[in-house]
Design a protein around this motif. Structure first.
Motif, PDB file in Angstrom:
ATOM      1  N   GLU A  22      25.178  43.613  34.813  1.00  0.00           N
ATOM      2  CA  GLU A  22      25.519  42.365  34.133  1.00  0.00           C
ATOM      3  C   GLU A  22      24.258  41.666  33.614  1.00  0.00           C
ATOM      4  O   GLU A  22      24.236  41.132  32.504  1.00  0.00           O
ATOM      5  CB  GLU A  22      26.273  41.437  35.094  1.00  0.00           C
ATOM      6  N   PHE A  23      23.199  41.711  34.404  1.00  0.00           N
ATOM      7  CA  PHE A  23      21.933  41.093  34.022  1.00  0.00           C
ATOM      8  C   PHE A  23      21.379  41.749  32.759  1.00  0.00           C
ATOM      9  O   PHE A  23      20.968  41.074  31.815  1.00  0.00           O
ATOM     10  CB  PHE A  23      20.940  41.206  35.190  1.00  0.00           C
ATOM     11  N   VAL A  24      21.383  43.076  32.745  1.00  0.00           N
ATOM     12  CA  VAL A  24      20.878  43.813  31.586  1.00  0.00           C
ATOM     13  C   VAL A  24      21.740  43.525  30.361  1.00  0.00           C
ATOM     14  O   VAL A  24      21.229  43.370  29.246  1.00  0.00           O
ATOM     15  CB  VAL A  24      20.792  45.325  31.889  1.00  0.00           C
ATOM     16  N   GLN A  25      23.051  43.440  30.540  1.00  0.00           N
ATOM     17  CA  GLN A  25      23.936  43.119  29.415  1.00  0.00           C
ATOM     18  C   GLN A  25      23.619  41.739  28.843  1.00  0.00           C
ATOM     19  O   GLN A  25      23.596  41.548  27.635  1.00  0.00           O
ATOM     20  CB  GLN A  25      25.411  43.193  29.835  1.00  0.00           C
ATOM     21  N   ASN A  26      23.339  40.783  29.722  1.00  0.00           N
ATOM     22  CA  ASN A  26      22.953  39.448  29.261  1.00  0.00           C
ATOM     23  C   ASN A  26      21.650  39.494  28.466  1.00  0.00           C
ATOM     24  O   ASN A  26      21.512  38.811  27.448  1.00  0.00           O
ATOM     25  CB  ASN A  26      22.814  38.482  30.442  1.00  0.00           C
ATOM     26  N   LEU A  27      20.712  40.298  28.909  1.00  0.00           N
ATOM     27  CA  LEU A  27      19.454  40.459  28.180  1.00  0.00           C
ATOM     28  C   LEU A  27      19.698  41.083  26.805  1.00  0.00           C
ATOM     29  O   LEU A  27      19.106  40.672  25.808  1.00  0.00           O
ATOM     30  CB  LEU A  27      18.465  41.316  28.978  1.00  0.00           C
ATOM     31  N   ARG A  28      20.568  42.093  26.753  1.00  0.00           N
ATOM     32  CA  ARG A  28      20.898  42.720  25.467  1.00  0.00           C
ATOM     33  C   ARG A  28      21.546  41.712  24.522  1.00  0.00           C
ATOM     34  O   ARG A  28      21.229  41.671  23.330  1.00  0.00           O
ATOM     35  CB  ARG A  28      21.839  43.908  25.671  1.00  0.00           C
ATOM     36  N   ASP A  29      22.470  40.909  25.041  1.00  0.00           N
ATOM     37  CA  ASP A  29      23.117  39.890  24.217  1.00  0.00           C
ATOM     38  C   ASP A  29      22.093  38.907  23.667  1.00  0.00           C
ATOM     39  O   ASP A  29      22.137  38.535  22.487  1.00  0.00           O
ATOM     40  CB  ASP A  29      24.180  39.137  25.020  1.00  0.00           C
ATOM     41  N   LEU A  30      21.171  38.495  24.507  1.00  0.00           N
ATOM     42  CA  LEU A  30      20.119  37.576  24.083  1.00  0.00           C
ATOM     43  C   LEU A  30      19.233  38.215  23.017  1.00  0.00           C
ATOM     44  O   LEU A  30      18.886  37.586  22.017  1.00  0.00           O
ATOM     45  CB  LEU A  30      19.286  37.151  25.292  1.00  0.00           C
ATOM     46  N   LYS A  31      18.895  39.479  23.217  1.00  0.00           N
ATOM     47  CA  LYS A  31      18.073  40.201  22.254  1.00  0.00           C
ATOM     48  C   LYS A  31      18.795  40.297  20.908  1.00  0.00           C
ATOM     49  O   LYS A  31      18.194  40.070  19.859  1.00  0.00           O
ATOM     50  CB  LYS A  31      17.765  41.603  22.781  1.00  0.00           C
ATOM     51  N   ASN A  32      20.092  40.634  20.925  1.00  0.00           N
ATOM     52  CA  ASN A  32      20.860  40.730  19.687  1.00  0.00           C
ATOM     53  C   ASN A  32      20.975  39.373  18.995  1.00  0.00           C
ATOM     54  O   ASN A  32      20.892  39.282  17.773  1.00  0.00           O
ATOM     55  CB  ASN A  32      22.249  41.304  19.958  1.00  0.00           C
ATOM     56  N   LYS A  33      21.156  38.328  19.778  1.00  0.00           N
ATOM     57  CA  LYS A  33      21.240  36.987  19.216  1.00  0.00           C
ATOM     58  C   LYS A  33      19.929  36.613  18.541  1.00  0.00           C
ATOM     59  O   LYS A  33      19.915  36.058  17.447  1.00  0.00           O
ATOM     60  CB  LYS A  33      21.565  35.987  20.338  1.00  0.00           C
ATOM     61  N   PHE A  34      18.816  36.968  19.164  1.00  0.00           N
ATOM     62  CA  PHE A  34      17.497  36.705  18.595  1.00  0.00           C
ATOM     63  C   PHE A  34      17.296  37.519  17.327  1.00  0.00           C
ATOM     64  O   PHE A  34      16.763  37.026  16.342  1.00  0.00           O
ATOM     65  CB  PHE A  34      16.405  37.027  19.613  1.00  0.00           C
ATOM     66  N   ALA A  35      17.737  38.776  17.316  1.00  0.00           N
ATOM     67  CA  ALA A  35      17.590  39.641  16.145  1.00  0.00           C
ATOM     68  C   ALA A  35      18.349  39.077  14.959  1.00  0.00           C
ATOM     69  O   ALA A  35      17.877  39.115  13.830  1.00  0.00           O
ATOM     70  CB  ALA A  35      18.063  41.054  16.462  1.00  0.00           C
ATOM     71  N   VAL A  36      19.532  38.520  15.190  1.00  0.00           N
ATOM     72  CA  VAL A  36      20.315  37.930  14.110  1.00  0.00           C
ATOM     73  C   VAL A  36      19.582  36.729  13.532  1.00  0.00           C
ATOM     74  O   VAL A  36      19.506  36.563  12.324  1.00  0.00           O
ATOM     75  CB  VAL A  36      21.719  37.521  14.621  1.00  0.00           C
TER      76      VAL A  36
END
Length: 104
Positions: A22-36
């Motif tokens: 779950e922690f890694v998924q949250n990091l991925r979501d944050l990374k994708n949000k930053f990329a957008v």
């Protein structure tokens, strides 16, 4: 004091195994949000600028429109050079070696 990256890694290392996915998924979501957000900050394309100038011709400073037209003419005249497959980093390196000698 720890750097921010070291602190982040320390936090990741302390996350219990059962929460890691779950922690890694949250990091991925944050990374994708930053990329957008970064994608939205890109400069406008030449076509977008041209369309803006055409649609807002009465509001555009004539000097700016003229400068843009000159840039377009220069690009058209030099498109072979601009689209070349020249490795500019290699060219720079060779010029530096020629001027200052090789760096070992």
């Amino acid at each position: 004091m720890l750097t921010l990256r070291e602190e982040a890694l320390q936090i990741v290392n302390e996350v219990p195994e059962n929460l890691l996915a779950e922690f890694v998924q949250n990091l991925r979501d944050l990374k994708n949000k930053f990329a957008v957000k970064t994608e939205q900050k890109n400069s406008p394309t030449m076509d977008e600028i041209r369309n803006y100038l055409i649609s807002n011709i009465s509001e555009v400073d004539p000097k700016k429109a003229s400068a843009f037209a000159e840039i377009e003419q220069w690009q058209e005249k030099n498109k072979d050079f601009l689209n070349s497959v020249t490795d500019w980093e290699q060219e720079r390196w060779e010029a530096m070696n020629e001027k200052y000698g090789t760096f070992d």
